[in-house]
Scaffold this motif. Structure first.
Motif, PDB file in Angstrom:
ATOM      1  N   LEU A   8       0.670  -1.074  -0.015  1.00 31.48           N
ATOM      2  CA  LEU A   8      -0.185   0.307  -0.448  1.00 31.48           C
ATOM      3  C   LEU A   8       0.960   1.157   0.105  1.00 31.48           C
ATOM      4  O   LEU A   8       1.438   1.267   1.263  1.00 31.48           O
ATOM      5  N   ILE A   9       0.782   1.949  -1.268  1.00 35.64           N
ATOM      6  CA  ILE A   9       1.722   3.227  -1.002  1.00 35.64           C
ATOM      7  C   ILE A   9       0.886   4.586  -1.003  1.00 35.64           C
ATOM      8  O   ILE A   9       0.088   4.432  -1.706  1.00 35.64           O
ATOM      9  N   VAL A  10       0.908   4.990   0.149  1.00 38.32           N
ATOM     10  CA  VAL A  10       0.247   6.338   0.852  1.00 38.32           C
ATOM     11  C   VAL A  10       0.896   7.599   0.113  1.00 38.32           C
ATOM     12  O   VAL A  10       2.395   7.809   0.673  1.00 38.32           O
ATOM     13  N   THR A  11       0.670   8.560  -0.734  1.00 39.32           N
ATOM     14  CA  THR A  11       0.835   9.251  -0.761  1.00 39.32           C
ATOM     15  C   THR A  11       0.731  10.271  -0.554  1.00 39.32           C
ATOM     16  O   THR A  11      -0.136  10.974   0.704  1.00 39.32           O
ATOM     17  N   VAL A  38       4.802   4.673   2.621  1.00 38.16           N
ATOM     18  CA  VAL A  38       4.420   7.044   2.616  1.00 38.16           C
ATOM     19  C   VAL A  38       5.935   6.920   1.238  1.00 38.16           C
ATOM     20  O   VAL A  38       6.807   7.309   1.848  1.00 38.16           O
ATOM     21  N   ALA A  39       5.158   7.826   0.317  1.00 36.26           N
ATOM     22  CA  ALA A  39       5.804   8.081  -0.459  1.00 36.26           C
ATOM     23  C   ALA A  39       5.900   9.636   0.032  1.00 36.26           C
ATOM     24  O   ALA A  39       4.474  10.406  -0.968  1.00 36.26           O
ATOM     25  N   ASP A  40       6.608  10.453   0.184  1.00 32.44           N
ATOM     26  CA  ASP A  40       6.414  10.948   0.198  1.00 32.44           C
ATOM     27  C   ASP A  40       7.085  12.793  -1.102  1.00 32.44           C
ATOM     28  O   ASP A  40       8.277  12.517  -1.345  1.00 32.44           O
ATOM     29  N   ASP A  41       6.312  13.826  -1.374  1.00 28.05           N
ATOM     30  CA  ASP A  41       6.198  14.127  -2.085  1.00 28.05           C
ATOM     31  C   ASP A  41       7.592  15.304  -1.510  1.00 28.05           C
ATOM     32  O   ASP A  41       7.040  16.896  -2.268  1.00 28.05           O
ATOM     33  N   LEU A  62       5.688  -0.067   7.967  1.00 26.01           N
ATOM     34  CA  LEU A  62       5.751   0.737   7.317  1.00 26.01           C
ATOM     35  C   LEU A  62       7.299   1.643   6.684  1.00 26.01           C
ATOM     36  O   LEU A  62       7.196   1.749   8.037  1.00 26.01           O
ATOM     37  N   ARG A  63       7.635   2.107   5.802  1.00 24.32           N
ATOM     38  CA  ARG A  63       8.215   3.308   5.586  1.00 24.32           C
ATOM     39  C   ARG A  63       7.990   3.556   4.991  1.00 24.32           C
ATOM     40  O   ARG A  63       6.937   4.766   3.984  1.00 24.32           O
ATOM     41  N   HIS A  64       9.214   5.119   4.876  1.00 23.67           N
ATOM     42  CA  HIS A  64       9.160   6.363   4.619  1.00 23.67           C
ATOM     43  C   HIS A  64       9.828   6.567   3.410  1.00 23.67           C
ATOM     44  O   HIS A  64      11.132   6.158   3.574  1.00 23.67           O
ATOM     45  N   VAL A  65       9.720   6.707   2.322  1.00 26.70           N
ATOM     46  CA  VAL A  65      10.311   7.228   0.594  1.00 26.70           C
ATOM     47  C   VAL A  65      10.101   8.519   0.776  1.00 26.70           C
ATOM     48  O   VAL A  65       8.861   9.183   0.782  1.00 26.70           O
ATOM     49  N   GLY A  76       6.306  11.527  -9.235  1.00 24.38           N
ATOM     50  CA  GLY A  76       8.010  10.636  -8.496  1.00 24.38           C
ATOM     51  C   GLY A  76       7.944   9.765  -7.810  1.00 24.38           C
ATOM     52  O   GLY A  76       8.593   8.949  -7.465  1.00 24.38           O
ATOM     53  N   ALA A  77       6.926  10.328  -7.245  1.00 21.43           N
ATOM     54  CA  ALA A  77       7.071   9.708  -5.702  1.00 21.43           C
ATOM     55  C   ALA A  77       5.987   9.112  -5.076  1.00 21.43           C
ATOM     56  O   ALA A  77       6.992   7.508  -4.368  1.00 21.43           O
ATOM     57  N   ARG A  78       5.455   8.396  -6.588  1.00 22.20           N
ATOM     58  CA  ARG A  78       4.518   6.710  -6.855  1.00 22.20           C
ATOM     59  C   ARG A  78       5.870   6.339  -7.594  1.00 22.20           C
ATOM     60  O   ARG A  78       5.748   5.224  -6.661  1.00 22.20           O
ATOM     61  N   ASN A  79       6.490   6.272  -7.835  1.00 19.73           N
ATOM     62  CA  ASN A  79       7.721   6.075  -8.644  1.00 19.73           C
ATOM     63  C   ASN A  79       8.913   5.298  -7.173  1.00 19.73           C
ATOM     64  O   ASN A  79       8.909   3.702  -7.283  1.00 19.73           O
ATOM     65  N   ARG A  80       9.294   5.638  -6.473  1.00 17.98           N
ATOM     66  CA  ARG A  80       9.769   5.673  -5.591  1.00 17.98           C
ATOM     67  C   ARG A  80       8.855   4.865  -4.952  1.00 17.98           C
ATOM     68  O   ARG A  80       9.991   3.614  -3.843  1.00 17.98           O
ATOM     69  N   GLY A  81       7.733   5.121  -4.363  1.00 17.31           N
ATOM     70  CA  GLY A  81       7.509   3.677  -3.370  1.00 17.31           C
ATOM     71  C   GLY A  81       7.538   2.230  -4.458  1.00 17.31           C
ATOM     72  O   GLY A  81       7.229   1.473  -3.650  1.00 17.31           O
TER      73      GLY A  81
END
Length: 272
Positions: A8-11, A38-41, A62-65, A76-81
């Motif tokens: 689950l990718i949460v932006t 968590v995909a953080d912009d 739970l990880r934070h990118v 870009g944030a989604r792709n990193r996730g």
């Protein structure tokens, strides 16, 4: 249907109060065979601290990118996730969309090779969103009577979809359509994301990144299923983003529909 790990990718971007409500909803899921990224912009330390605090008691990994804040770069944030994902099936959820308790369970039921799923949302008004965030109301725990009352008061734009769950029958969309494409709630096999090079980071500004993904998947032979009356999330109110590039982005999507484009101009492979 898949029985494997779901990612689950949460932006998110600088809205930690909403993100906390979303992650609390994720922590109550009936299906626990998933991880959260968590995909953080480019959020500030306030969001980083919020995620660290919640990760310490998360019932699932739970990880934070994070990527640098140099303007709107949701793709870009989604792709990193996606790069960080361990699961074979990817759910995309916006950081202002609170899932119901059976969100993962329902998406797992709809998962089928050769298809992606566009989920559904229930809009909250500004006044009730403020109450939810200030009083820490657990939307995923609302009772039947609560949903009816909130709909009657105009705090929700619909309620039937929260009450009625329909089976996986007649959901397939054999033609590309803009109707009900919601990037805030979307499920795609990781192999299919890799097939089309992920989300397209060449898009400028906000608008139509989600439709672009759907049309490129369609061009690559991946069909779409409608997740309404199964996958609904509570979409917290926010001011609409400035549609500075929406018209030009839509033009790109229409061109890609016509010329059968499958590949993102700048996507997952460009991260390698």
């Amino acid at each position: 249907m898949t029985d494997g790990l779901i990612t689950l990718i949460v932006t998110t971007y600088n809205r930690p109060d909403a993100l906390e409500a979303v992650l609390e909803g994720c922590f109550t899921q009936s299906d626990r065979n998933f991880e959260i990224i968590v995909a953080d912009d480019g959020s500030t330390e306030v969001t980083r601290d919020c995620i660290a605090r919640l990760a310490a008691r998360s019932p699932v990994p739970l990880r934070h990118v994070w990527q640098e804040d140099i303007g709107f770069r949701l793709a870009g944030a989604r792709n990193r996730g996606i790069e960080a994902a361990q699961g074979e099936y990817i759910l995309i959820l916006d950081g202002d969309c609170v899932p119901q308790r059976d969100f993962i369970e329902q998406h797992r039921k709809l998962a089928r090779r050769g298809f992606m799923v566009t989920g559904s949302r229930i809009l909250l008004d500004e006044a009730y969103t403020r109450q939810v965030l200030e009083r820490h109301i657990a939307l995923q725990s609302l009772r039947f009577a609560d949903k009816i009352r909130l709909r009657a008061a105009g705090h929700l734009n619909k309620a039937l979809q929260l009450i009625v769950k329909l089976p996986d029958v007649g959901r397939e969309k054999r033609r590309f359509s803009y109707r009900r494409i919601k990037g805030c709630n979307m499920a795609i096999w990781r192999s299919d994301l890799e097939l089309v090079n992920g989300f397209d980071e060449s898009f400028k500004g906000w608008g139509h990144e989600d439709a672009d993904m759907v049309v490129r998947l369609f061009n690559a032979g991946v069909m779409r299923k409608d997740g309404a009356f199964a996958t609904e999330v509570f979409h917290l109110w926010h001011r609409e983003a400035q549609r500075d590039q929406a018209s030009s982005n839509k033009k790109v999507v229409l061109e890609r529909e016509m010329d059968r484009t499958t590949q993102a101009a700048k996507g997952l492979r460009e991260h390698q």
